[in-house]
Design a protein around this motif. Sequence first.
Motif, PDB file in Angstrom:
ATOM      1  N   ALA A 135      48.923  48.526  -1.813  1.00  0.00           N
ATOM      2  CA  ALA A 135      49.215  49.451  -0.711  1.00  0.00           C
ATOM      3  C   ALA A 135      47.977  50.262  -0.342  1.00  0.00           C
ATOM      4  O   ALA A 135      47.711  50.517   0.840  1.00  0.00           O
ATOM      5  CB  ALA A 135      50.356  50.385  -1.106  1.00  0.00           C
ATOM      6  N   THR A 136      47.215  50.656  -1.358  1.00  0.00           N
ATOM      7  CA  THR A 136      45.995  51.423  -1.091  1.00  0.00           C
ATOM      8  C   THR A 136      44.970  50.567  -0.370  1.00  0.00           C
ATOM      9  O   THR A 136      44.326  51.016   0.580  1.00  0.00           O
ATOM     10  CB  THR A 136      45.382  51.922  -2.418  1.00  0.00           C
ATOM     11  N   ILE A 137      44.847  49.318  -0.812  1.00  0.00           N
ATOM     12  CA  ILE A 137      43.916  48.395  -0.155  1.00  0.00           C
ATOM     13  C   ILE A 137      44.329  48.168   1.288  1.00  0.00           C
ATOM     14  O   ILE A 137      43.503  48.174   2.198  1.00  0.00           O
ATOM     15  CB  ILE A 137      43.865  47.058  -0.924  1.00  0.00           C
ATOM     16  N   LEU A 138      45.628  47.982   1.513  1.00  0.00           N
ATOM     17  CA  LEU A 138      46.128  47.742   2.863  1.00  0.00           C
ATOM     18  C   LEU A 138      45.862  48.936   3.762  1.00  0.00           C
ATOM     19  O   LEU A 138      45.491  48.777   4.925  1.00  0.00           O
ATOM     20  CB  LEU A 138      47.631  47.442   2.812  1.00  0.00           C
ATOM     21  N   ALA A 139      46.042  50.134   3.221  1.00  0.00           N
ATOM     22  CA  ALA A 139      45.800  51.334   4.018  1.00  0.00           C
ATOM     23  C   ALA A 139      44.350  51.436   4.433  1.00  0.00           C
ATOM     24  O   ALA A 139      44.025  51.805   5.565  1.00  0.00           O
ATOM     25  CB  ALA A 139      46.210  52.579   3.223  1.00  0.00           C
ATOM     26  N   HIS A 140      43.447  51.077   3.521  1.00  0.00           N
ATOM     27  CA  HIS A 140      42.025  51.152   3.815  1.00  0.00           C
ATOM     28  C   HIS A 140      41.553  49.965   4.646  1.00  0.00           C
ATOM     29  O   HIS A 140      40.485  50.020   5.251  1.00  0.00           O
ATOM     30  CB  HIS A 140      41.213  51.220   2.514  1.00  0.00           C
ATOM     31  N   ALA A 145      34.745  48.747   9.203  1.00  0.00           N
ATOM     32  CA  ALA A 145      33.441  48.832   8.543  1.00  0.00           C
ATOM     33  C   ALA A 145      33.573  48.520   7.054  1.00  0.00           C
ATOM     34  O   ALA A 145      32.722  47.844   6.468  1.00  0.00           O
ATOM     35  CB  ALA A 145      32.844  50.224   8.736  1.00  0.00           C
ATOM     36  N   LEU A 146      34.669  48.985   6.454  1.00  0.00           N
ATOM     37  CA  LEU A 146      34.887  48.735   5.034  1.00  0.00           C
ATOM     38  C   LEU A 146      35.079  47.245   4.767  1.00  0.00           C
ATOM     39  O   LEU A 146      34.520  46.688   3.814  1.00  0.00           O
ATOM     40  CB  LEU A 146      36.112  49.520   4.557  1.00  0.00           C
ATOM     41  N   ILE A 147      35.858  46.603   5.625  1.00  0.00           N
ATOM     42  CA  ILE A 147      36.080  45.166   5.472  1.00  0.00           C
ATOM     43  C   ILE A 147      34.788  44.392   5.683  1.00  0.00           C
ATOM     44  O   ILE A 147      34.488  43.443   4.962  1.00  0.00           O
ATOM     45  CB  ILE A 147      37.160  44.681   6.459  1.00  0.00           C
ATOM     46  N   ARG A 148      34.011  44.795   6.683  1.00  0.00           N
ATOM     47  CA  ARG A 148      32.752  44.115   6.961  1.00  0.00           C
ATOM     48  C   ARG A 148      31.808  44.222   5.759  1.00  0.00           C
ATOM     49  O   ARG A 148      31.168  43.232   5.381  1.00  0.00           O
ATOM     50  CB  ARG A 148      32.110  44.723   8.206  1.00  0.00           C
ATOM     51  N   GLU A 149      31.736  45.408   5.169  1.00  0.00           N
ATOM     52  CA  GLU A 149      30.865  45.591   4.010  1.00  0.00           C
ATOM     53  C   GLU A 149      31.349  44.756   2.825  1.00  0.00           C
ATOM     54  O   GLU A 149      30.548  44.176   2.086  1.00  0.00           O
ATOM     55  CB  GLU A 149      30.822  47.070   3.632  1.00  0.00           C
ATOM     56  N   MET A 151      33.169  41.951   3.004  1.00  0.00           N
ATOM     57  CA  MET A 151      32.920  40.541   3.299  1.00  0.00           C
ATOM     58  C   MET A 151      31.460  40.176   3.140  1.00  0.00           C
ATOM     59  O   MET A 151      31.125  39.061   2.739  1.00  0.00           O
ATOM     60  CB  MET A 151      33.402  40.206   4.714  1.00  0.00           C
ATOM     61  N   ASP A 152      30.569  41.109   3.436  1.00  0.00           N
ATOM     62  CA  ASP A 152      29.142  40.842   3.302  1.00  0.00           C
ATOM     63  C   ASP A 152      28.750  40.537   1.861  1.00  0.00           C
ATOM     64  O   ASP A 152      27.730  39.901   1.616  1.00  0.00           O
ATOM     65  CB  ASP A 152      28.322  42.039   3.803  1.00  0.00           C
ATOM     66  N   GLU A 153      29.555  40.997   0.909  1.00  0.00           N
ATOM     67  CA  GLU A 153      29.243  40.758  -0.492  1.00  0.00           C
ATOM     68  C   GLU A 153      29.684  39.368  -0.959  1.00  0.00           C
ATOM     69  O   GLU A 153      29.294  38.921  -2.038  1.00  0.00           O
ATOM     70  CB  GLU A 153      29.927  41.823  -1.365  1.00  0.00           C
ATOM     71  N   LEU A 154      30.499  38.703  -0.159  1.00  0.00           N
ATOM     72  CA  LEU A 154      31.035  37.403  -0.565  1.00  0.00           C
ATOM     73  C   LEU A 154      30.036  36.281  -0.312  1.00  0.00           C
ATOM     74  O   LEU A 154      29.169  36.393   0.543  1.00  0.00           O
ATOM     75  CB  LEU A 154      32.325  37.114   0.208  1.00  0.00           C
ATOM     76  N   PRO A 155      30.165  35.182  -1.042  1.00  0.00           N
ATOM     77  CA  PRO A 155      29.357  33.992  -0.754  1.00  0.00           C
ATOM     78  C   PRO A 155      29.660  33.481   0.655  1.00  0.00           C
ATOM     79  O   PRO A 155      30.737  33.745   1.212  1.00  0.00           O
ATOM     80  CB  PRO A 155      29.812  32.984  -1.808  1.00  0.00           C
ATOM     81  N   ALA A 156      28.744  32.720   1.212  1.00  0.00           N
ATOM     82  CA  ALA A 156      28.883  32.239   2.589  1.00  0.00           C
ATOM     83  C   ALA A 156      30.153  31.412   2.778  1.00  0.00           C
ATOM     84  O   ALA A 156      30.820  31.514   3.805  1.00  0.00           O
ATOM     85  CB  ALA A 156      27.659  31.406   2.972  1.00  0.00           C
ATOM     86  N   CYS A 200      36.662  43.155  -3.814  1.00  0.00           N
ATOM     87  CA  CYS A 200      35.555  43.913  -3.209  1.00  0.00           C
ATOM     88  C   CYS A 200      36.062  45.199  -2.574  1.00  0.00           C
ATOM     89  O   CYS A 200      35.452  46.260  -2.692  1.00  0.00           O
ATOM     90  CB  CYS A 200      34.856  43.064  -2.152  1.00  0.00           C
ATOM     91  N   LEU A 201      37.181  45.073  -1.869  1.00  0.00           N
ATOM     92  CA  LEU A 201      37.765  46.262  -1.242  1.00  0.00           C
ATOM     93  C   LEU A 201      38.204  47.265  -2.307  1.00  0.00           C
ATOM     94  O   LEU A 201      38.030  48.485  -2.135  1.00  0.00           O
ATOM     95  CB  LEU A 201      38.963  45.861  -0.371  1.00  0.00           C
ATOM     96  N   ALA A 202      38.761  46.773  -3.392  1.00  0.00           N
ATOM     97  CA  ALA A 202      39.196  47.653  -4.468  1.00  0.00           C
ATOM     98  C   ALA A 202      38.026  48.420  -5.044  1.00  0.00           C
ATOM     99  O   ALA A 202      38.127  49.624  -5.350  1.00  0.00           O
ATOM    100  CB  ALA A 202      39.891  46.834  -5.554  1.00  0.00           C
ATOM    101  N   VAL A 203      36.897  47.729  -5.220  1.00  0.00           N
ATOM    102  CA  VAL A 203      35.693  48.388  -5.736  1.00  0.00           C
ATOM    103  C   VAL A 203      35.260  49.513  -4.809  1.00  0.00           C
ATOM    104  O   VAL A 203      34.980  50.632  -5.239  1.00  0.00           O
ATOM    105  CB  VAL A 203      34.553  47.361  -5.898  1.00  0.00           C
ATOM    106  N   ARG A 204      35.217  49.221  -3.521  1.00  0.00           N
ATOM    107  CA  ARG A 204      34.756  50.221  -2.555  1.00  0.00           C
ATOM    108  C   ARG A 204      35.741  51.371  -2.430  1.00  0.00           C
ATOM    109  O   ARG A 204      35.344  52.525  -2.311  1.00  0.00           O
ATOM    110  CB  ARG A 204      34.531  49.569  -1.195  1.00  0.00           C
ATOM    111  N   ILE A 205      37.032  51.062  -2.467  1.00  0.00           N
ATOM    112  CA  ILE A 205      38.035  52.128  -2.384  1.00  0.00           C
ATOM    113  C   ILE A 205      37.967  52.994  -3.620  1.00  0.00           C
ATOM    114  O   ILE A 205      38.063  54.227  -3.544  1.00  0.00           O
ATOM    115  CB  ILE A 205      39.443  51.508  -2.210  1.00  0.00           C
ATOM    116  N   GLY A 206      37.761  52.370  -4.769  1.00  0.00           N
ATOM    117  CA  GLY A 206      37.636  53.125  -6.006  1.00  0.00           C
ATOM    118  C   GLY A 206      36.439  54.054  -5.981  1.00  0.00           C
ATOM    119  O   GLY A 206      36.484  55.172  -6.514  1.00  0.00           O
TER     120      GLY A 206
END
Length: 209
Positions: A135-140, A145-149, A151-156, A200-206
């Motif tokens: 739920a926290t991930i979904l809210a964020h 910008a958060l999603i873009r950042e 996704m940028d960390e993922l492999p191509a 990745c989103l969890a890391v950034r939200i944390g």
Amino acid sequence: MALPLKAEHASETEDFESDRKTVKFVVVKKREEDHAQRAELTSFEEAMLPHLDAAHNLAKWLLRNEQDAQDVVQEAYLRAFKSFGGFHGCNGRAWLLTIVRNTSYTLLKKKRAVDLTTTFDEEIHASSHQSVSPATILAHSEDAALIREAMDELPAEFREILTLRHLEGLSYKEIAEVAQTPPGTVMSRLARARAKLRECLAVRIGKEK
């Protein structure tokens, strides 16, 4: 009474008539070729220009550089036009995105990019932030910008499949066609990509807490 033409003058007249016919044939042929080229260009534009945004979107997410993305899209459209004679009108978007994808990966390899199939670091991205609720991930996730950042960390390969599926809405079959991989691989890769994106989103939200 009309005098008969001398042999040499008759020959000159025949040559002149022959030249006129040749010139006329060349002009007509040139007009036909120009008309055919214009028709092909019109057909190409009608089939491919509607997918310009999708092409740019895929290139941008793969390359993570706006100028590179624009260059790749331009090159991909030129390649598509040159190969348009082999396109049989099945799925223009998938056909074009395949060319964009291949052109993008060619550029990544030229730049010796290290993230083509980079193994995701499970310890860094999963250990300390697994407690973050969906739920926290979904809210964020409303934060682009958060999603873009993230996704940028993922492999191509993960950025690619997430873009094709969630941003462009391609079916599994279309993604398989674009990525030139079996549908089963598409499904498993998409599942892994989604999981890594959540991590990745969890890391950034944390970090924001």
